[in-house]
Design an enzyme around this catalytic site. Structure first.
Site, PDB file in Angstrom:
ATOM      1  N   GLY A 269       0.848  -1.188   0.000  1.00 32.97           N
ATOM      2  CA  GLY A 269       0.000   0.000   0.000  1.00 32.97           C
ATOM      3  C   GLY A 269       0.880   1.232   0.000  1.00 32.97           C
ATOM      4  N   GLY A 270       1.838   1.224   0.899  1.00 30.80           N
ATOM      5  CA  GLY A 270       2.752   2.353   0.995  1.00 30.80           C
ATOM      6  C   GLY A 270       4.069   1.922   1.583  1.00 30.80           C
ATOM      7  N   MET A 271       5.106   2.683   1.300  1.00 31.58           N
ATOM      8  CA  MET A 271       6.428   2.411   1.872  1.00 31.58           C
ATOM      9  C   MET A 271       7.039   3.747   2.262  1.00 31.58           C
ATOM     10  SD  MET A 271       8.735   0.271   2.754  1.00 31.58           S
ATOM     11  CE  MET A 271      10.142   0.930   3.649  1.00 31.58           C
ATOM     12  N   GLU A 272       7.455   3.813   3.520  1.00 29.78           N
ATOM     13  CA  GLU A 272       7.841   5.084   4.135  1.00 29.78           C
ATOM     14  C   GLU A 272       9.256   5.533   3.779  1.00 29.78           C
ATOM     15  OE1 GLU A 272       7.322   2.126   5.535  1.00 29.78           O
ATOM     16  OE2 GLU A 272       8.551   1.773   7.300  1.00 29.78           O
ATOM     17  N   ASN A 273       9.639   5.446   2.515  1.00 25.23           N
ATOM     18  CA  ASN A 273      10.983   5.882   2.154  1.00 25.23           C
ATOM     19  C   ASN A 273      11.162   7.352   2.559  1.00 25.23           C
ATOM     20  OD1 ASN A 273      11.753   3.353   0.977  1.00 25.23           O
ATOM     21  ND2 ASN A 273      10.374   3.837  -0.703  1.00 25.23           N
ATOM     22  N   HIS A 296      -0.357   7.054   7.696  1.00 26.66           N
ATOM     23  CA  HIS A 296       0.465   5.961   8.224  1.00 26.66           C
ATOM     24  C   HIS A 296       1.931   6.126   7.796  1.00 26.66           C
ATOM     25  CE1 HIS A 296       1.256   1.693   9.387  1.00 26.66           C
ATOM     26  NE2 HIS A 296       2.152   1.792   8.411  1.00 26.66           N
ATOM     27  N   GLU A 297       2.139   6.295   6.501  1.00 28.40           N
ATOM     28  CA  GLU A 297       3.527   6.397   6.020  1.00 28.40           C
ATOM     29  C   GLU A 297       4.185   7.665   6.568  1.00 28.40           C
ATOM     30  OE1 GLU A 297       4.384   3.679   5.015  1.00 28.40           O
ATOM     31  OE2 GLU A 297       2.453   2.862   4.367  1.00 28.40           O
ATOM     32  N   HIS A 300       5.480   7.158  10.034  1.00 29.46           N
ATOM     33  CA  HIS A 300       6.769   6.456  10.065  1.00 29.46           C
ATOM     34  C   HIS A 300       7.954   7.425  10.065  1.00 29.46           C
ATOM     35  CE1 HIS A 300       6.048   2.165   9.986  1.00 29.46           C
ATOM     36  NE2 HIS A 300       5.286   2.209   8.890  1.00 29.46           N
ATOM     37  N   GLU A 319       5.677  -0.635  13.494  1.00 32.26           N
ATOM     38  CA  GLU A 319       4.328  -0.597  12.935  1.00 32.26           C
ATOM     39  C   GLU A 319       3.233  -0.312  13.969  1.00 32.26           C
ATOM     40  OE1 GLU A 319       3.901  -0.271   9.882  1.00 32.26           O
ATOM     41  OE2 GLU A 319       5.775  -1.043   9.037  1.00 32.26           O
ATOM     42  N   ASP A 376       9.766 -11.532   6.258  1.00 37.35           N
ATOM     43  CA  ASP A 376       8.439 -11.320   5.701  1.00 37.35           C
ATOM     44  C   ASP A 376       7.359 -12.038   6.495  1.00 37.35           C
ATOM     45  OD1 ASP A 376       8.492  -9.725   3.417  1.00 37.35           O
ATOM     46  OD2 ASP A 376       7.315 -11.243   2.325  1.00 37.35           O
ATOM     47  N   TYR A 384       1.049  -4.556  13.642  1.00 35.79           N
ATOM     48  CA  TYR A 384       0.284  -3.330  13.404  1.00 35.79           C
ATOM     49  C   TYR A 384      -0.815  -3.134  14.447  1.00 35.79           C
ATOM     50  CZ  TYR A 384       2.356  -3.230   8.697  1.00 35.79           C
ATOM     51  OH  TYR A 384       3.228  -3.181   7.643  1.00 35.79           O
ATOM     52  N   ARG A 559      -0.773  -5.253  -5.431  1.00 29.85           N
ATOM     53  CA  ARG A 559      -0.647  -5.098  -3.979  1.00 29.85           C
ATOM     54  C   ARG A 559      -0.903  -6.443  -3.301  1.00 29.85           C
ATOM     55  NH1 ARG A 559      -4.074  -0.678  -0.504  1.00 29.85           N
ATOM     56  NH2 ARG A 559      -3.142  -1.167   1.513  1.00 29.85           N
ATOM     57  N   LYS A 561      -1.323  -7.506  -0.315  1.00 30.22           N
ATOM     58  CA  LYS A 561      -2.380  -7.622   0.684  1.00 30.22           C
ATOM     59  C   LYS A 561      -3.745  -7.884   0.027  1.00 30.22           C
ATOM     60  CE  LYS A 561      -4.566  -4.538   3.794  1.00 30.22           C
ATOM     61  NZ  LYS A 561      -4.612  -3.165   4.291  1.00 30.22           N
TER      62      LYS A 561
HETATM   63  N1  BES Z   1       6.709  -0.355   6.038  1.00 30.26           N
HETATM   64  C1  BES Z   1       5.459  -0.899   5.668  1.00 30.26           C
HETATM   65  C2  BES Z   1       5.542  -1.823   4.479  1.00 30.26           C
HETATM   66  C3  BES Z   1       6.468  -3.005   4.644  1.00 30.26           C
HETATM   67  C4  BES Z   1       6.625  -3.652   5.853  1.00 30.26           C
HETATM   68  C5  BES Z   1       7.170  -3.466   3.555  1.00 30.26           C
HETATM   69  C6  BES Z   1       7.509  -4.732   5.971  1.00 30.26           C
HETATM   70  C7  BES Z   1       8.034  -4.550   3.663  1.00 30.26           C
HETATM   71  C8  BES Z   1       8.206  -5.185   4.885  1.00 30.26           C
HETATM   72  C9  BES Z   1       4.440   0.200   5.388  1.00 30.26           C
HETATM   73  O1  BES Z   1       4.526   1.274   6.268  1.00 30.26           O
HETATM   74  C10 BES Z   1       3.080  -0.377   5.603  1.00 30.26           C
HETATM   75  O2  BES Z   1       2.799  -0.760   6.695  1.00 30.26           O
HETATM   76  N2  BES Z   1       2.250  -0.422   4.565  1.00 30.26           N
HETATM   77  C11 BES Z   1       0.898  -0.946   4.630  1.00 30.26           C
HETATM   78  C12 BES Z   1      -0.111   0.146   4.688  1.00 30.26           C
HETATM   79  C13 BES Z   1      -0.497   0.588   6.035  1.00 30.26           C
HETATM   80  C14 BES Z   1      -1.604   1.636   5.944  1.00 30.26           C
HETATM   81  C15 BES Z   1      -0.903  -0.505   6.966  1.00 30.26           C
HETATM   82  C16 BES Z   1       0.623  -1.706   3.352  1.00 30.26           C
HETATM   83  O3  BES Z   1       1.446  -1.625   2.443  1.00 30.26           O
HETATM   84  O4  BES Z   1      -0.407  -2.355   3.259  1.00 30.26           O
HETATM   85 ZN    ZN Z   2       3.891   0.792   8.235  1.00 25.63          ZN
END
Ligand code: BES
Ligand code: ZN
Length: 610
Positions: A269-273, A296-297, A300, A319, A376, A384, A559, A561
């Site tokens: 969904g997102g990555m907090e680069n 969320h991002e 981070h 998280e 992973d 979370y 995505r 998820k």
């Molecule tokens: N940092 C995570 C994504 C992540 C975690 C990538 C571990 C690889 C390994 C990111 O902040 C995240 O949590 N993304 C979620 C969205 C969030 C609103 C829960 C996602 O991608 O679903």
């Molecule tokens: Zn996150």
């Protein structure tokens, strides 16, 4: 309490990196990269400046699927000398250790290398996989994939500053988790600088036909030109979000905050680069309904990027705090009732995950043991939502003002440092729990951190707005017709519709689904979360009118998820395996390795060779 009153931060050994075996570590990276869209490779020179190199005779880097072409050491004046180096045995998940001898007088190590076309962090997209007519490249380094595109000490406890020079085809723009250009230049060579120290999992690069639109003096959005207008409208509240976050937990420490909207194959969904959050285009719902992901991002930028989990066993520190913080930002902007909806949906997801993992599984503990496994596997709702639930429960015991002061101080005190669970518990006790006898017992801290499932004292969130949804569900259950009791689609937020869909029984017939669809227009919804919740019903009932929409979604969106539950639901239908495999065979080139790794396992061996 100031940090000096704490024991010095002694980092635990990171089971997912060989870097801990080094007596020295890196502090600054100079990276030169050439991006080749024809061969799908990066050729690079990574020059690593070291901390106190005179104290060490060797250093270890993580590499995976890299061709190491040369390794030299540099002295303080920059003069190069040959050195001995050795690549260790190959591990499928961890890659290899690159051991480099450090002759006396070494200041830096320079590694010349090339990535593999199948490097797990990289996704190379053909023009037809984008919204435009140019190819695209993006990286995804978290958790341990940075080592597939940069030889590095790939452990979240090790931080470094960096500068980079990246050469790309002249008509494409390059962006990194660093100070970024806002326009194309004529040379195709871009220079980057990240002055704040970051861990390797926050190294990021994207290259494509990208344009920029400012949202405020310090925020903006990058996207492919066709996507930019929609993205600009969707993220109109970004500056307000940054302000809200700063009001809660202190100044934003990274100067600019920009978003990059990726093509739909982005696996998360997102990555907090840092400085440049990467987001999926599936949050462009047109009505700003999915922007909690941006909150969320953004959060981070404090929890994770300033105070960083020391190893992936401590992932909940990243998280859990971020989810709590995200909902506080959303509450600040849109009110308590809005944030309560997110909390109830999150709590439902948590219960679902606990059931899936098994109520007694150690993977439902906040503190994980991922040694010997792919990190992973720790990427579940536990980190979370159980993490957030622990903080909410603490909030209910001590009140918001005290919790907020604690969190703010925690972020300040440990800025640009790593944190492991043991040190966090020590700090929490010293700051909050010990001064108040009985508080730790009331919080039931040990049960949260090292116990399974959800402790009995967990706060049970509720949502006033969901009251109307639950009434509708009760009337539907009595057999009333959807048309007489459901509002128009625009009268409810997507969260209310998602809650309705989650609450519908699994036994709905095709006719009942048709009646719901006619009123609410689920099949044609532009909201990815609504579609996901709807498809779980349509697949179960083999509701034909949604079939094409499911297939389109699976072919288009990468995505993970979303993909995993959709393919699972598809597998459970008659003839599901054949259909799932047929769709997957076509869609797989659209997915990032992060997604195909999971899906190859789900859909069976034959595809693993494709
Ligand atoms: N940092 C995570 C994504 C992540 C975690 C990538 C571990 C690889 C390994 C990111 O902040 C995240 O949590 N993304 C979620 C969205 C969030 C609103 C829960 C996602 O991608 O679903
Ligand atoms: Zn996150």
């Amino acid at each position: 309490m100031s940090q000096s009153k704490l024991p010095a931060l002694i980092l635990p050994i990171d089971p997912h990196s060989c870097a801990g075996g080094s007596p020295t570590r890196v502090r600054h990276l100079q990276l030169e990269l050439a991006v080749d869209f024809t061969s799908h490779t990066l050729s690079g020179i990574a020059t690593w400046q070291l901390v106190n190199p005179e104290s060490a005779t060797e250093i270890f880097f993580d590499v995976r699927d890299l061709t190491v072409e040369a390794v030299v050491t540099l002295d303080a004046a920059g003069a190069a000398s040959e050195t001995r180096y050795h690549l260790g045995p190959v591990h499928a998940v961890l890659g290899q250790a690159l051991q480099v001898a450090l002759p006396y007088g070494t200041a830096a190590v320079r590694i010349t290398y090339r990535t593999s076309p199948t490097a797990a962090a990289l996704q190379w997209l053909a023009p037809d996989q984008t919204a435009g007519t140019e190819p695209f490249l993006f990286t995804q380094s978290q958790a341990i994939l940075a080592r597939t595109w940069v030889p590095c000490q790939d452990s979240p406890g090790i931080r470094f500053t960096y500068e980079a020079t990246v050469r790309v085809p002249a008509h494409l723009l390059a962006l990194m988790s660093a100070e970024n250009p806002q326009h194309l230049n004529s040379t195709g060579e871009y220079r980057f600088r990240m002055a704040q120290p970051i861990p390797s999992y926050l190294l990021a690069l994207a290259v494509g036909d990208l344009a920029f639109a400012p949202l405020s003096h310090r925020t903006g959005v990058y996207a492919e030109p066709a996507t930019l207008p929609g993205a600009t409208a969707e993220f109109g509240d970004l500056e307000q979000m940054v302000k809200a976050a700063e009001q809660l937990y202190g100044p934003y420490r990274w100067e600019r905050y920009d978003l990059l909207v990726l093509p739909p194959s982005f696996p998360f969904g997102g990555m907090e680069n840092p400085r440049l959050t990467f987001v999926t285009p599936t949050i462009l719902a047109g009505d700003r309904s999915l922007t909690s992901l941006v909150a969320h991002e953004l959060a981070h930028s404090w929890s994770g990027n300033l105070v960083t989990n020391a190893t992936w066993n401590d992932f909940w520190l990243n998280e859990g705090f971020t989810v709590y913080f995200e909902r506080r930002i959303m509450e600040h902007l849109y009110g308590r009732e809005y944030a309560d909806m997110l909390q109830v949906l999150g709590n439902a997801a948590l219960h679902h995950t606990i059931t899936e993992l098994g109520a007694t599984s150690p993977d439902t503990h906040l503190r994980l043991d991922l040694a010997g496994r792919d990190p992973d596997e720790g990427l579940t709702e536990i980190a979370y939502e159980k993490g957030c639930a622990m903080l909410l429960t603490l909030e209910s015991l001590i009140g918001r003002p005290r919790l907020d002061a604690f969190i703010k101080e925690y972020f300040t005190c440990f800025s640009f440092q790593a944190m492991d669970t043991a040190t966090f518990l020590h700090y929490l006790r010293a700051e909050l729990l010990d001064p108040e006898p009985g508080l730790e017992a009331r919080l039931n801290l040990a049960a949260w951190v090292d116990g399974p499932g959800l402790p009995a004292n967990a706060m049970v969130p509720s949502s006033a707005l969901f009251g109307a949804v639950e009434q509708a569900l009760a009337r539907l259950a009595k057999g009333e017709a959807p048309a007489t009791l459901l509002p128009r689609p625009a009268d409810w937020s997507s969260h209310e519709w998602v809650h309705l869909l989650h609450g519908l029984p699994a036994s709905l017939t095709v006719a009942q689904l048709g009646a719901l669809d006619a009123v609410a227009g689920f099949t044609n919804s532009g909201n990815a979360e609504i579609l996901m919740a709807w498809f779980s019903h349509t697949l179960r009932a083999s509701y034909q009118p949604a079939e094409a929409a499911v297939e389109k979604f699976l072919r288009h969106v990468g995505r993970r998820k979303f993909l995993v539950p959709l393919y699972r639901a598809l597998l459970a239908t008659p003839n599901g395996l054949a259909r799932a495999r047929a769709i997957y065979a076509e869609a797989r080139p659209n997915y990032h390795s992060v997604a195909t790794g999971t899906l190859d396992a789900l859909l069976g061996e034959p595809l693993a060779q494709h």
